[in-house]
Design a protein around this motif. Structure first.
Motif, PDB file in Angstrom:
ATOM      1  N   GLU A   3       3.402 -14.071  30.662  1.00 39.56           N
ATOM      2  CA  GLU A   3       4.589 -13.297  30.301  1.00 39.56           C
ATOM      3  C   GLU A   3       4.727 -12.048  31.173  1.00 39.56           C
ATOM      4  OE1 GLU A   3       4.427 -12.010  26.218  1.00 39.56           O
ATOM      5  OE2 GLU A   3       2.625 -10.811  26.528  1.00 39.56           O
TER       6      GLU A   3
ATOM      7  N   LEU B 148       3.684 -16.443  20.782  1.00 38.53           N
ATOM      8  CA  LEU B 148       3.820 -17.912  20.807  1.00 38.53           C
ATOM      9  C   LEU B 148       3.441 -18.354  22.208  1.00 38.53           C
ATOM     10  CD1 LEU B 148       4.672 -20.617  19.473  1.00 38.53           C
ATOM     11  CD2 LEU B 148       6.938 -20.231  20.463  1.00 38.53           C
TER      12      LEU B 148
ATOM     13  N   ARG C 240       4.707 -27.392  28.913  1.00 40.41           N
ATOM     14  CA  ARG C 240       5.980 -26.680  28.702  1.00 40.41           C
ATOM     15  C   ARG C 240       7.192 -27.543  29.066  1.00 40.41           C
ATOM     16  NH1 ARG C 240       3.569 -20.961  30.908  1.00 40.41           N
ATOM     17  NH2 ARG C 240       2.053 -20.841  29.201  1.00 40.41           N
TER      18      ARG C 240
ATOM     19  N   GLY D 138       9.593 -29.539  24.631  1.00 43.10           N
ATOM     20  CA  GLY D 138      10.046 -29.384  23.258  1.00 43.10           C
ATOM     21  C   GLY D 138       8.997 -28.902  22.277  1.00 43.10           C
TER      22      GLY D 138
ATOM     23  N   GLY E 146       7.493 -25.834  22.038  1.00 42.82           N
ATOM     24  CA  GLY E 146       7.830 -24.519  21.494  1.00 42.82           C
ATOM     25  C   GLY E 146       8.935 -24.630  20.452  1.00 42.82           C
TER      26      GLY E 146
ATOM     27  N   ALA F  30      10.972 -16.924  28.493  1.00 45.51           N
ATOM     28  CA  ALA F  30      10.862 -16.693  27.052  1.00 45.51           C
ATOM     29  C   ALA F  30      12.182 -16.180  26.460  1.00 45.51           C
ATOM     30  CB  ALA F  30       9.723 -15.711  26.757  1.00 45.51           C
TER      31      ALA F  30
ATOM     32  N   ALA G 104      15.123 -16.952  27.455  1.00 52.89           N
ATOM     33  CA  ALA G 104      15.970 -18.152  27.317  1.00 52.89           C
ATOM     34  C   ALA G 104      15.496 -19.006  26.145  1.00 52.89           C
ATOM     35  CB  ALA G 104      15.941 -18.963  28.618  1.00 52.89           C
TER      36      ALA G 104
ATOM     37  N   ALA H  12      17.479 -19.996  22.776  1.00 54.30           N
ATOM     38  CA  ALA H  12      17.746 -21.433  22.558  1.00 54.30           C
ATOM     39  C   ALA H  12      17.318 -21.881  21.161  1.00 54.30           C
ATOM     40  CB  ALA H  12      17.012 -22.263  23.612  1.00 54.30           C
TER      41      ALA H  12
END
Ligand SMILES: CC(C)(COP(=O)(O)OP(=O)(O)OC[C@H]1O[C@@H](n2cnc3c(N)ncnc32)[C@H](O)[C@@H]1OP(=O)(O)O)[C@@H](O)C(=O)NCCC(=O)NCCS
Length: 149
Positions: free
Chosen positions: A26, A83, A90, A93, A95, A124, A126, A130
């Motif tokens: 991150e 998270l 990644r 789906g 997350g 993150a 985005a 979402a």
């Protein structure tokens, strides 16, 4: 198949390793070592935080950890502090699935849900949008040693 369970003290090494990867991914400036992250995680889990570990069933009845979530339930909100989805898993789906499980099976439906994200962590930002989180607060800063304008 994906499953989830509440983390225990036996998961602290794993959680600390994943926390380190999360910090790197991150782009956070936190420079804590794995040992320090483990100690901090232990304190969190003995306090207001809960960690959930998400696993995928594999071959020979072994399961692989694919994600974890760390959150605190407060009087009027559920604060999702971390998270993390394994790098190689990644955009599949996981997350989104983890947040759906938290919302439908773990968290009460009556509370405000919050998360904080670094502005530069575009993936993150985005992701949170979402899965339904809406922009609310922007933290601004001046670091020590910065000259006044
Ligand atoms: C952010 C993170 C948790 C997303 O997990 P994920 O399993 O890859 O996300 P999903 O596959 O469920 O994505 C759901 C939607 O979010 C959006 N999204 C996810 N990653 C994205 C990216 N890199 N760029 C743009 N949009 C993205 C997309 O809309 C995606 O749907 P789509 O794949 O159908 O287009 C994961 O990238 C991660 O662990 N990052 C490092 C740690 C981190 O930054 N955590 C959050 C801060 S605490």
């Amino acid at each position: 198949m994906l499953t989830h369970r509440r983390a225990t003290a036996g998961d602290l090494d794993l959680l600390a390793e994943m926390n380190l990867r999360l910090i790197r991914d991150e782009g956070h400036r936190n420079a804590m070592s794995v040992a320090e992250l483990k100690q901090r995680m232990a304190q969190w889990l003995s306090g207001e935080y809960v960690a959930l570990i998400f696993e995928e069933d594999g071959f020979q009845e072994r399961s692989a950890v694919v994600a974890y979530a760390l959150y605190a339930e407060r009087e009027d909100e559920i604060y999702l502090r971390q998270l993390f989805v394994a790098r190689e898993r990644r955009r599949q789906g996981i997350g989104r699935w983890a947040v759906a499980i938290l919302r439908s099976e773990v968290w009460p439906q009556t509370k405000r849900l919050t998360v904080e994200v670094l502005v530069r962590n575009a993936a993150a930002v985005a992701f949170w949008r979402a899965v339904g989180y809406a922009d609310y607060c922007l933290t601004l800063e001046i670091l020590p040693g910065t000259k006044p304008c």
